[in-house]
Design an enzyme around this catalytic site. Sequence first.
Site, PDB file in Angstrom:
ATOM      1  N   VAL A  99       0.841  -1.185   0.000  1.00 50.12           N
ATOM      2  CA  VAL A  99       0.000   0.000   0.000  1.00 50.12           C
ATOM      3  C   VAL A  99       0.887   1.250   0.000  1.00 50.12           C
ATOM      4  O   VAL A  99       1.966   1.247   0.602  1.00 50.12           O
ATOM      5  CB  VAL A  99      -0.911  -0.034   1.264  1.00 50.12           C
ATOM      6  N   ASP A 140       0.674  -6.569   7.560  1.00 48.17           N
ATOM      7  CA  ASP A 140       2.075  -6.184   7.387  1.00 48.17           C
ATOM      8  C   ASP A 140       2.175  -4.736   6.901  1.00 48.17           C
ATOM      9  O   ASP A 140       1.559  -4.347   5.906  1.00 48.17           O
ATOM     10  CB  ASP A 140       2.707  -7.138   6.358  1.00 48.17           C
ATOM     11  N   PHE A 142       4.456  -3.323   5.378  1.00 51.30           N
ATOM     12  CA  PHE A 142       5.049  -3.203   4.041  1.00 51.30           C
ATOM     13  C   PHE A 142       4.127  -3.788   2.968  1.00 51.30           C
ATOM     14  O   PHE A 142       4.446  -3.742   1.805  1.00 51.30           O
ATOM     15  CB  PHE A 142       6.397  -3.932   3.988  1.00 51.30           C
ATOM     16  N   GLU A 143       3.022  -4.380   3.385  1.00 51.27           N
ATOM     17  CA  GLU A 143       2.136  -5.012   2.407  1.00 51.27           C
ATOM     18  C   GLU A 143       0.749  -4.365   2.432  1.00 51.27           C
ATOM     19  O   GLU A 143       0.576  -3.259   1.955  1.00 51.27           O
ATOM     20  CB  GLU A 143       2.134  -6.540   2.612  1.00 51.27           C
ATOM     21  N   MET A 144      -0.252  -5.008   3.081  1.00 48.31           N
ATOM     22  CA  MET A 144      -1.613  -4.476   2.955  1.00 48.31           C
ATOM     23  C   MET A 144      -1.982  -3.462   4.057  1.00 48.31           C
ATOM     24  O   MET A 144      -2.965  -2.743   3.921  1.00 48.31           O
ATOM     25  CB  MET A 144      -2.596  -5.646   2.901  1.00 48.31           C
TER      26      MET A 144
END
Length: 361
Positions: A99, A140, A142-144
């Site tokens: 994101v 996370d 760094f992710e969603m």
Amino acid sequence: MHLAKSAFIGLIALSLFSCRKDEAEIVAYDPTPYTLQYVNNTLPIPDLPTDNPLTVAKVELGRMLFYETQLSLDNSISCASCHVQEDGFSDKHTLSFGVDQTLGKRQAMPVFNLAWHSNGFFWDGRAELLRHQSLLPIQDAFEMKETLANVIAKLKSSGDYRNQFIRAFGSGEITALKISLALENFMMSIVSDDSKYDRYLKGLVTLTESEERGRQLFFAEYNPSFPSETGADCAHCHAGNNFENDLYMNNGLDTEAEIADNGRQNATGDLADKGKFKVPSLRNIEVTGPYMHDGRFTTLEEVVDHYNGGIQNSNSVDPAILFTSSTGLMLDAQEKADLVNFLKTLTDYTYLTNPAYQSPF
Ligand code: HEC
Ligand code: HEC
């Protein structure tokens, strides 16, 4: 006029009928078992979880969730944004973007034949089961970058999800546990067993001369005393028909001082695991680059060059790899090409295009 009137009445009758039909549709728990879709039956029988048996309804729900952008903070990305089917459910980017275009720390791993992985998930194996793994990318940073409470609230507003949770679990209540079990079911349903190599194993096709030489190099042990007969010993770790061994190992990418990601040590706390990573399957390897946990190699030729003469020593490097490092694998240009040609026989176009794994939306 008369015609128009009767058409109008007909329309009302039709809409009443379809309305009644909708109301009458019974959404009920559906325990119909899901059968794994094999093409060549070259994989062993997997140990499927008995406490989360695969059902058609759970696999369908998991598939919806895998492609659901509402799992992310700003509804911009889904699991499939980084796990792209045509790229073997992995990511062409060296490191994945989460994101807000936040850059992750590792190369995305492919999703297939996970039912055959029995020793943890992620490069460092920090998630014991797939159901544990599946909730981590959502949260996370760094992710969603989303909370499970928000995801549940968002999904609650959709009637489609309510109905699918009923079919899958017998109640429309949405919980994080159910989300994780459905994602586990869908990911376990993804099977890849229709590469040229599988057809070769079944006796349906023959390998080219170069592929066959590559196959022999891949499986033969390394023996420096007989340079003309020695193999590349890849199957030592990329073993069996899934081309992995469920272990965490160090394949000599860095010297001790250069290790930037401690890998398995992060999960176990054991210094002896520093620099070890999950031995990945080599199925579909032609399409799942860049390669290694940090995506440092772009091509399979670079990977083969690494094993052929680029091994770095560090404390946890595997003895079988270290054994080759003084001489290198002694592969000449033709043998390197043969090995790469063999690796390319592991690409499974049926899996890469299978409609059963595509977005349901
Ligand atoms: C922003 C990109 C991104 C998103 C979104 C994402 N992943 Fe991943 N996935 C990765 C990366 C990177 C790794 C390796 C991470 C690591 O080892 O720490 C990974 C690893 C995995 C693995 C481990 C495979 C193995 O062999 O151990 C699975 C399974 C997986 N992801 C499933 C999912 C699911 C399910 C979702 C959605 C809920 C998801 N991913 C969302 C990038 C992503
Ligand atoms: C001692 C065990 C071992 C041996 C032997 C071995 N590998 Fe590996 N291989 C690994 C590990 C561990 C990784 C992941 C390393 C990482 O990312 O830090 C890996 C990664 C790879 C990758 C990248 C996979 C991906 O998804 O990014 C390829 C390709 C590969 N190996 C091919 C080979 C070939 C070809 C040979 C034989 C010349 C070979 N390996 C020998 C353990 C081994």
